[in-house]
Design an enzyme around this catalytic site. Sequence first.
Site, PDB file in Angstrom:
ATOM      1  N   ALA B 242       0.817  -1.214   0.000  1.00 61.00           N
ATOM      2  CA  ALA B 242       0.000   0.000   0.000  1.00 61.00           C
ATOM      3  C   ALA B 242       0.855   1.271   0.000  1.00 61.00           C
ATOM      4  O   ALA B 242       2.084   1.216   0.053  1.00 61.00           O
ATOM      5  CB  ALA B 242      -0.939  -0.016   1.194  1.00 61.00           C
ATOM      6  N   HIS B 243       0.166   2.398  -0.059  1.00 64.44           N
ATOM      7  CA  HIS B 243       0.814   3.706  -0.167  1.00 64.44           C
ATOM      8  C   HIS B 243       1.815   3.991   0.944  1.00 64.44           C
ATOM      9  O   HIS B 243       1.583   3.696   2.093  1.00 64.44           O
ATOM     10  CB  HIS B 243      -0.227   4.830  -0.203  1.00 64.44           C
ATOM     11  CG  HIS B 243      -1.265   4.762   0.872  1.00 64.44           C
ATOM     12  ND1 HIS B 243      -2.159   5.770   1.108  1.00 64.44           N
ATOM     13  CD2 HIS B 243      -1.568   3.803   1.767  1.00 64.44           C
ATOM     14  CE1 HIS B 243      -2.956   5.430   2.088  1.00 64.44           C
ATOM     15  NE2 HIS B 243      -2.629   4.251   2.506  1.00 64.44           N
TER      16      HIS B 243
END
Lengths: 357, 357, 357
Positions: B242-243
């Site tokens: 994820a980010h």
Amino acid sequence: MRLTAAEIAEFLSGTLHGDANASVDDVCSLSQSHEGKISFLSDSRNVKELEQTAASIVLLPEQCDISGLTSNIKTFIEVADPKSAIFELLAWFREHHNFHLSGIDPTAIVDETAVIGQGVTVGPYARIAAGCKIGDNCEIHGGVSLAPSVVLGNNVILHPNTVIYGGCQIGERVIIHAGAVIGADGFGYEFTQGTYHKIQHYGVVVIEDDVEIGACTTIDRGMIDNTIIHRGTKIDNLVMVAHNCDIGPNNILVSQVGFAGSITTGENCRFGGHVGIADHVNVGKNSSLIAKAGVFRDIPEGAVMGGAPALPIDEQKRIWMAQMKLPEMRQTVRKLQKQVTAIEKQISNKQEQKKAA
Amino acid sequence: MRLTAAEIAEFLSGTLHGDANASVDDVCSLSQSHEGKISFLSDSRNVKELEQTAASIVLLPEQCDISGLTSNIKTFIEVADPKSAIFELLAWFREHHNFHLSGIDPTAIVDETAVIGQGVTVGPYARIAAGCKIGDNCEIHGGVSLAPSVVLGNNVILHPNTVIYGGCQIGERVIIHAGAVIGADGFGYEFTQGTYHKIQHYGVVVIEDDVEIGACTTIDRGMIDNTIIHRGTKIDNLVMVAHNCDIGPNNILVSQVGFAGSITTGENCRFGGHVGIADHVNVGKNSSLIAKAGVFRDIPEGAVMGGAPALPIDEQKRIWMAQMKLPEMRQTVRKLQKQVTAIEKQISNKQEQKKAA
Amino acid sequence: MRLTAAEIAEFLSGTLHGDANASVDDVCSLSQSHEGKISFLSDSRNVKELEQTAASIVLLPEQCDISGLTSNIKTFIEVADPKSAIFELLAWFREHHNFHLSGIDPTAIVDETAVIGQGVTVGPYARIAAGCKIGDNCEIHGGVSLAPSVVLGNNVILHPNTVIYGGCQIGERVIIHAGAVIGADGFGYEFTQGTYHKIQHYGVVVIEDDVEIGACTTIDRGMIDNTIIHRGTKIDNLVMVAHNCDIGPNNILVSQVGFAGSITTGENCRFGGHVGIADHVNVGKNSSLIAKAGVFRDIPEGAVMGGAPALPIDEQKRIWMAQMKLPEMRQTVRKLQKQVTAIEKQISNKQEQKKAA
């Protein structure tokens, strides 16, 4: 496109009761019914389900007794098998959802050395590389990539944007859904001098007849030998099958199952969603792994197992039940400790009193 | 394409014993051997494995003593390192599985502002948008999508249909497998007035040198800062990063691992299949998470952990063992309760008798 | 592209302090700051975070007291809302990461029966099949495949290489990321005569307004009725939603969540990473499932649950705590058994002594 009750009764060779001119333009289930749609009752024992339906026409099993109903269904059609009949109607009403490819799209790139069977359709922007062999009546949708020397049997369907790496062999009547990737390199490295060095993977993926593979599922190629999916096995979306696995016939792999390398399974095994299996595990035939099971050891034939690490499901359930009582049990044990300590003290006091006496 | 034993011995600079005209058209392992194929024994201590082989030629380590064998292998070739030698043969026999792109396919769309290095090959229907910079000798397969301002180092391989979003930076010798998506928006929303509002993600994904990324893996872009995969890290299929994660060098992420936002890991960490890690967790270097572990807190350096929530593996194993005894233990505790109650009663009866006396 | 402090202050209507000619070419966070970049402090209570920054310009909230700082930030700009302001600058500085499609690319294949709204852009090699209806201002990127009769509302964004199967209906302002597959066949078979027979799936996927769907996520079509994702729900990457699910409005499905068939959820539910839910489960509104939860039964409204099988989180945490003490407790119970046996023996000895006496 609307059909009248009369047209539908004729099409299905059914017996019409009610308004021959009632017309519908689609199908619905009884539980999500709408006016202007046709629905069906598959089992006459569930006749009460008709009470609430808004469908304009309903297919009923023959000799279904609807005399007790208070609902206002006016038009129904008796047929031998309402469920089969409704699927015939669905195929008719939803026909406009289907692709109608014909022949090889002019934008498809088919290498001149590829051998293409009779009746094959290839969608726009598909690529069929050198040395591929495509069986008769295959349906290869837009954006599909077949690397060199891929072999497809007859009647294979590859949905849009699927990717098959070099040399993979696909049997007859195999269906592969969009975004699936067959034959990417196995995940194998040698760790030397502080870094991972890629081990080339030269095996292919062999998929036998009547296998179906879900969207965005990945099946990696073997290292020297092949990764094999045997006939009739059905694999859901987002499943991972790693290098050199040998998955038996008629297995069911539900979504997001992960198989590490070199796993073997027997026939008729079932793997629930999110099941994970460690490398080199052998799974006996007819066994069943409950959703989310984590398997680190061989599974015997016919076993039904769950949990992580997986245990026989009856045992696992007893453990889960016991775990729910665990905080309470901790209290009980603490209380027992106090009681026993108190008893021991009492006894020892008494003995000392006696001695003192 | 067949090769004779004589040809192979010469190619590998090996010593031929047996039938110089024996010929093979492919490679197999000893355990899955076939006539007409060549196999290999990597370790002379396992010479017994030769007993059952059906391979027509076998590569042996030098001075391997096969005098005790009763099997009928007639043709073998002594080489210094049979495993390396067999990979040379595999590269030769399986060469027809490889793409042979050359130059930029006329159907590839390369924006005029993109800068393309020397020796780059681009497959059919690939798209390279404005401002991209492609290093030397990159291999960009069919159907790949590079959004504006993507940067690739030298010798990058992008397999068919991979997608890289705008501005992402890929180092040298990076391999990305089919269907992987690099740089999609991070999963971040603000919940105001009863609905979720998208937070734009302006960071990119930075992938350092010698990283490999599996099929259908997704690595999201950061919000302001970048998501970073450091050099040498290997990521399997269907993994989610994820980010704003910062994944250290030489990490191993096995299939279906899920990393939530803003995780950091040190060097040489290993994450088994289906491992999940909560956002903002820091994982110390050289640590190892067993398949299916669920991590909600920071992991110290060098830890080996498993289970969900994850615990040190030795502790976790003791707990798993104890859990298996839990239903039995519950019985034991119940029995103890009865025993203790009985004892207490006996004692209190006796005391009352004494008092009564 | 560089901007000076003076230009930025004017652009943001902020108050400049320091060097009007200081210039920056990008944005960074305070924690990962660099010279030549602009950063921001969102909350004046965290003013200490400015001490270590290397950013050349910093956006500050109005009336932020920086008098106590010893650091050398010389140039800062006061603005009403630094976080919003920084996102304005990000949009400016990172603009070159965006695609600039205009109109319908000449290589896109749009069937003549498709209806295309105003202001629609279609990227290269996208395919829009017969009977599709595309709303105004949709952005359909390269390599996208829309099967026949797909309907898109206004302002839909489909990232590269997404695939939508026939008849699926997408609402307004929906964003679907690269590699996602909407509307593949549900995973349903009848097992008769020793093999699995495919059940055709004629339902579609209906995605309501303001839904966002992550990269490589798959949402399968229904059998007769539809699979529905209600308005405002946000779905992360690599998520699986199976046939006939009905996912309520404003749900959050984090990466790698797996929903089996026919699940319903109420509004405002949240599902952490790797959560798995069995078929036909109903999840009450406002409930929350912690990462890795496994759900086999209905979930009541407002519940917060975790573990597999899932339990209310407070109960689950107590169980997890107790499990950590389980090996110790086993010792305690063994010790108690010995103690109690010893006591029983003592008592029975005494009684026998008495009898003997």
